[in-house]
Scaffold this motif. Structure first.
Motif, PDB file in Angstrom:
ATOM      1  N   GLU A 135     -86.696 -63.146  39.573  1.00 49.72           N
ATOM      2  CA  GLU A 135     -85.462 -63.840  39.595  1.00 49.72           C
ATOM      3  C   GLU A 135     -85.238 -65.062  40.400  1.00 49.72           C
ATOM      4  N   MET A 136     -85.717 -64.742  41.888  1.00 50.29           N
ATOM      5  CA  MET A 136     -85.564 -65.575  42.771  1.00 50.29           C
ATOM      6  C   MET A 136     -86.371 -66.772  42.786  1.00 50.29           C
TER       7      MET A 136
ATOM      8  N   ASP B  13     -87.825 -67.976  39.854  1.00 48.88           N
ATOM      9  CA  ASP B  13     -87.512 -68.667  38.260  1.00 48.88           C
ATOM     10  C   ASP B  13     -88.789 -68.321  37.516  1.00 48.88           C
TER      11      ASP B  13
ATOM     12  N   ASN C 243     -81.109 -61.490  33.330  1.00 43.57           N
ATOM     13  CA  ASN C 243     -81.903 -62.725  33.969  1.00 43.57           C
ATOM     14  C   ASN C 243     -82.649 -63.335  32.934  1.00 43.57           C
TER      15      ASN C 243
ATOM     16  N   SER D  49     -78.451 -61.869  47.259  1.00 46.25           N
ATOM     17  CA  SER D  49     -79.328 -63.268  47.052  1.00 46.25           C
ATOM     18  C   SER D  49     -79.081 -63.574  45.649  1.00 46.25           C
TER      19      SER D  49
ATOM     20  N   LYS E 199     -77.510 -67.288  44.357  1.00 42.43           N
ATOM     21  CA  LYS E 199     -78.346 -67.926  43.429  1.00 42.43           C
ATOM     22  C   LYS E 199     -77.474 -68.581  42.467  1.00 42.43           C
ATOM     23  N   LYS E 200     -76.660 -67.541  41.673  1.00 40.73           N
ATOM     24  CA  LYS E 200     -75.841 -67.986  40.367  1.00 40.73           C
ATOM     25  C   LYS E 200     -74.938 -69.005  40.833  1.00 40.73           C
TER      26      LYS E 200
ATOM     27  N   LYS F 223     -76.460 -72.302  41.414  1.00 41.58           N
ATOM     28  CA  LYS F 223     -76.591 -72.937  40.070  1.00 41.58           C
ATOM     29  C   LYS F 223     -75.488 -73.281  39.386  1.00 41.58           C
TER      30      LYS F 223
ATOM     31  N   VAL G 283     -81.594 -74.543  44.869  1.00 36.60           N
ATOM     32  CA  VAL G 283     -81.264 -73.139  44.529  1.00 36.60           C
ATOM     33  C   VAL G 283     -82.403 -72.323  45.253  1.00 36.60           C
ATOM     34  N   ARG G 284     -83.746 -72.516  44.855  1.00 37.24           N
ATOM     35  CA  ARG G 284     -84.763 -71.680  45.033  1.00 37.24           C
ATOM     36  C   ARG G 284     -85.082 -71.612  46.650  1.00 37.24           C
TER      37      ARG G 284
ATOM     38  N   THR H  61     -82.383 -69.111  47.957  1.00 38.59           N
ATOM     39  CA  THR H  61     -82.527 -67.943  47.662  1.00 38.59           C
ATOM     40  C   THR H  61     -83.516 -66.959  47.913  1.00 38.59           C
TER      41      THR H  61
ATOM     42  N   TYR I 270     -83.124 -63.921  50.409  1.00 39.29           N
ATOM     43  CA  TYR I 270     -83.855 -62.846  49.854  1.00 39.29           C
ATOM     44  C   TYR I 270     -84.438 -61.881  50.534  1.00 39.29           C
TER      45      TYR I 270
END
Lengths: 116, 140
Positions: free
Chosen positions: A61-62, A64, A87, B22, B26-27, B30, B39-40, B43, B47
């Motif tokens: 998820e982190m 993508d 997700n 985390s 992220k959501k 976004k 975003v990445r 997160t 995380y």
């Protein structure tokens, strides 16, 4: 490769995410160590792993990542499947072990993060 | 302009829920329209830090302040602290127990990964008192 083609190459079955099998995957990463997966970002990647716990889905998820393949006949738990569904991550399972699964994908043109 | 503020209390006992905060950050990022790369970066860094908090410190709190030009995240715990921060920053150096390694973490990549994905990383730690980590990611 599409996820459909990956499934044919690895005699894999879909565990969840059957609506997304036409997704294109360009790179893959094989690891049971999530911090190694988190160390390198690559677009449109899939994860091959023999590790089964919710952090596998979180890591994807982190990053993508849109597809996770469990090797050696391993199966995710129900809470992992729920988390993947939330997700839009496709989960696949193959009977092949990690080495063979990676080798078969490589021979079909899939590459790692280096592209080599 | 006031930042968008998020706060999460992190349980130290449940490894299976680690990463939930985390994922929520992220959501939110976004939905606020930040680029996938920003975003990445946020997160992944948060995380790893959240996992550290669960593994080493028995939980803690995460506060994220989201500004248009940057994201600041503070992770505060009252755990055992870090004895030698320079050593902890080295790739491969870890004090994680074997059961954590079996879960796919604890390979000594956490802090190096946090540094890699953040534009600024500040670590304050006192042995026996706890650790506060400040992560800043610029919106480029």
């Amino acid at each position: 490769m599409t996820i459909q083609e990956i499934m044919q190459t690895l005699d894999a079955e879909v565990i969840t995410g059957a609506d997304f099998l036409d997704r294109e995957i360009r790179t893959a990463c094989g690891s049971d160590l999530m911090s190694d997966v988190l160390a390198f970002v690559k677009e449109q990647a899939m994860l091959l792993t023999g590790l089964v716990n919710p952090q596998v889905i979180r890591t994807a998820e982190m990053m993508d990542m849109t597809c996770i393949l469990f090797v050696r006949g391993k199966r995710p738990t129900l809470d992992m499947i729920d988390l993947a569904n939330e997700n839009d991550i496709v989960l696949l399972g193959t009977p092949y072990e990690m080495f063979t699964a990676c080798g078969r994908l490589y021979s079909k043109g899939m590459r790692g993060r280096s592209g080599k | 302009m006031d930042p968008v503020r998020l706060h999460y209390d992190i349980s130290g006992s449940d490894f299976t829920t680690a990463g939930e905060a985390s994922g929520k950050i992220k959501k939110t990022l976004k939905s606020l329209g930040f680029s996938p790369a920003v975003v990445r970066n946020v997160t992944i860094a948060v995380y790893e830090a959240e996992i550290n908090m669960v593994i080493h410190a028995g939980g803690g709190a995460i506060d994220a302040d989201i500004f248009p030009d940057r994201i600041e995240v503070v992770l505060k715990d009252e755990g055992p602290g870090i004895q030698d921060i320079d050593l902890a920053m080295q790739e491969g150096w870890s004090t994680a127990p074997e059961n954590v390694r079996q879960l796919g973490f604890g390979a000594g990549m956490g802090l190096p990964n946090i540094k890699k994905y953040s534009d600024d990383l500040q670590i304050e730690s006192e042995v026996g008192r706890g650790t506060t980590i400040r992560i800043t990611v610029q919106n480029k």
